[in-house]
Design a protein around this motif. Structure first.
Motif, PDB file in Angstrom:
ATOM      1  N   ASP A 203       1.030  -0.843  -0.205  1.00 32.47           N
ATOM      2  CA  ASP A 203      -0.571  -0.230  -0.013  1.00 32.47           C
ATOM      3  C   ASP A 203       0.679   1.144   0.341  1.00 32.47           C
ATOM      4  O   ASP A 203       1.850   1.463   0.667  1.00 32.47           O
ATOM      5  CB  ASP A 203      -1.308   0.430   1.228  1.00 32.47           C
ATOM      6  N   PRO A 204       1.080   1.815  -1.442  1.00 32.85           N
ATOM      7  CA  PRO A 204       1.857   3.084  -1.153  1.00 32.85           C
ATOM      8  C   PRO A 204       1.750   4.250  -0.227  1.00 32.85           C
ATOM      9  O   PRO A 204       2.499   4.848  -0.092  1.00 32.85           O
ATOM     10  CB  PRO A 204       1.697   3.565  -2.813  1.00 32.85           C
ATOM     11  N   SER A 205       0.910   4.846   0.757  1.00 30.06           N
ATOM     12  CA  SER A 205      -0.218   5.488   1.215  1.00 30.06           C
ATOM     13  C   SER A 205      -0.323   4.695   2.485  1.00 30.06           C
ATOM     14  O   SER A 205      -0.313   6.287   3.569  1.00 30.06           O
ATOM     15  CB  SER A 205      -1.318   5.602   0.950  1.00 30.06           C
ATOM     16  N   TYR A 206       0.374   3.696   3.413  1.00 28.42           N
ATOM     17  CA  TYR A 206       0.306   3.554   4.337  1.00 28.42           C
ATOM     18  C   TYR A 206       1.704   3.921   5.001  1.00 28.42           C
ATOM     19  O   TYR A 206       3.072   4.371   4.701  1.00 28.42           O
ATOM     20  CB  TYR A 206       0.802   1.687   4.453  1.00 28.42           C
ATOM     21  N   GLN A 207       1.642   4.257   6.207  1.00 31.32           N
ATOM     22  CA  GLN A 207       3.260   5.269   7.000  1.00 31.32           C
ATOM     23  C   GLN A 207       2.915   4.713   8.168  1.00 31.32           C
ATOM     24  O   GLN A 207       2.246   4.764   8.933  1.00 31.32           O
ATOM     25  CB  GLN A 207       2.514   6.626   7.200  1.00 31.32           C
ATOM     26  N   SER A 223       8.073   7.924   6.760  1.00 29.21           N
ATOM     27  CA  SER A 223       7.989   7.189   4.980  1.00 29.21           C
ATOM     28  C   SER A 223       8.340   6.045   4.446  1.00 29.21           C
ATOM     29  O   SER A 223       9.774   6.545   5.626  1.00 29.21           O
ATOM     30  CB  SER A 223       7.419   8.562   4.599  1.00 29.21           C
ATOM     31  N   ARG A 266      -0.474  -4.467   5.454  1.00 29.21           N
ATOM     32  CA  ARG A 266      -0.075  -2.891   4.653  1.00 29.21           C
ATOM     33  C   ARG A 266       0.715  -2.877   3.735  1.00 29.21           C
ATOM     34  O   ARG A 266       0.820  -3.190   2.496  1.00 29.21           O
ATOM     35  CB  ARG A 266      -0.513  -1.854   5.297  1.00 29.21           C
TER      36      ARG A 266
END
Length: 355
Positions: A203-207, A223, A266
């Protein structure tokens, strides 16, 4: 005598029978934990500066100015140190004079060449002397500029390695400068996890979040920055680096420890866990009358259990997935469900926690 015996029997019969005490059944409890928390993996982490430079002079010399100290914040371009430049300044003056003379000779010979009063070789020699003097002058000016050391970026002086008025050699480190606005969070990830990661499923939006000791568990989002593809020597792990802005209300220095928490669903692309729970197979029982699956929920205030209908999903190696009907922190009976009754008083035998 007969009356006495009859009275005795009557008295005995009139005494109330001892009340039969109810048996409190011991039960094994399981604490429900959201699947996201179950898949939360914590890694020990080390804080590092996102940018670090060991600063040195290009030329040798004696320090004349050293206005910085460890932990000082500096701005980009700020003076950090300066060498004694008297000898180089004198050299620049002398070479400037040589250049001016060579330029004057060149112009004179060029004028004479136009009048055919000197040979072409005389002109070429004058041109060569002019070029050489120009190069020598520029080199001296560069050396003069090298007597000044300025900050290549804004940051914090992590450590000073020399003292003022000390003689230093060319390329000898005099201080270490670190970026103080951005931090790197470095963790070692085992190969058993990295082999499961597929870039197109992450998931590229996961932090992920990081916590620091002594900061009351405050979480900071990080990030992804980069990862090594070469194993860390002596381990079967690979370094993965995340970055974050430096906290404004909490002091964090490079080298400090931290804890990085990652939701593996994620990263490994196992889908959004939502409000799913994984419970033991023995904690779910199908009600033959209603056809619904149910669990028995323990009420710690009353010490009793009551059934609750749930919706189940797929079966995993850890148990069965419950997609609705449960809440975080609920305590359910994990064995012996067929012997339970509504409102039955029970005694917790052992409580497990979702894993």
């Amino acid at each position: 005598m007969t009356a006495t015996v009859s009275l005795s029997l009557l008295t005995a019969c009139s005494q109330p029978a001892e009340e039969q005490t109810s048996v409190v059944r011991p039960v094994k409890l399981f604490e429900v934990v959201n699947r996201q928390a179950q898949n939360l993996r914590e890694f020990p982490a080390i804080v590092a500066a996102s940018e670090e430079a060991s600063l040195s002079f290009r030329i040798p010399g004696e320090l004349l100015q050293f206005p910085v100290s460890s932990a000082m914040i500096v701005e980009e371009g700020q003076l950090l140190a300066k060498l004694d430049d008297r000898d180089i300044k004198n050299e620049v003056v002398a070479l400037q004079a040589d250049f001016d003379l060579a330029a004057s000779d060149f112009r004179r010979i060029q004028s004479l060449l136009e009048k055919q009063m000197v040979s072409q070789s005389d002109f070429d020699n004058a041109n060569t002397r002019l070029k050489a003097s120009r190069v020598n002058l520029q080199l001296a000016k560069d050396r003069l500029g090298d007597t000044v050391l300025t900050a290549p970026f804004a940051g914090r002086i992590a450590q000073t390695l020399v003292e003022n008025y000390q003689s230093v050699q060319a390329q000898q480190p005099v201080m270490i400068l670190q970026d103080h606005q951005t931090l790197d969070i470095s963790v070692q990830v085992p190969e058993s996890i990295l082999t499961q990661v597929q870039e197109d499923r992450v998931d590229p939006s996961y932090q992920p979040v990081v916590t620091f000791a002594g900061n009351n568990g405050t979480e900071y989002k990080v990030s992804y920055k980069e990862h090594a593809t070469r194993v860390t020597p002596g381990t079967q792990s690979y370094e993965v680096i995340f970055s974050m802005p430096a906290p404004e209300t909490f002091t964090v220095y490079p080298g400090m420890g931290a804890t990085l928490a990652i939701d593996m669903t994620r990263i490994l692309g196992n889908g959004n866990p939502g409000s799913e729970y994984i419970v033991p197979m023995t904690a779910v029982l199908k009600n033959n009358a209603s056809g619904q699956y149910q669990v028995w929920v323990y009420n710690p205030d009353t010490g009793t259990v009551t059934p609750k209908a749930v919706t189940v999903g797929r079966i995993t190696q850890s148990g069965i997935t419950v997609t609705s009907g449960l809440e975080d922190g609920a305590q359910i009976v994990s064995a012996g469900l067929s012997r339970l009754r509504i409102g039955m008083e029970v005694k917790p035998l052992e409580r497990e926690r979702g894993v």
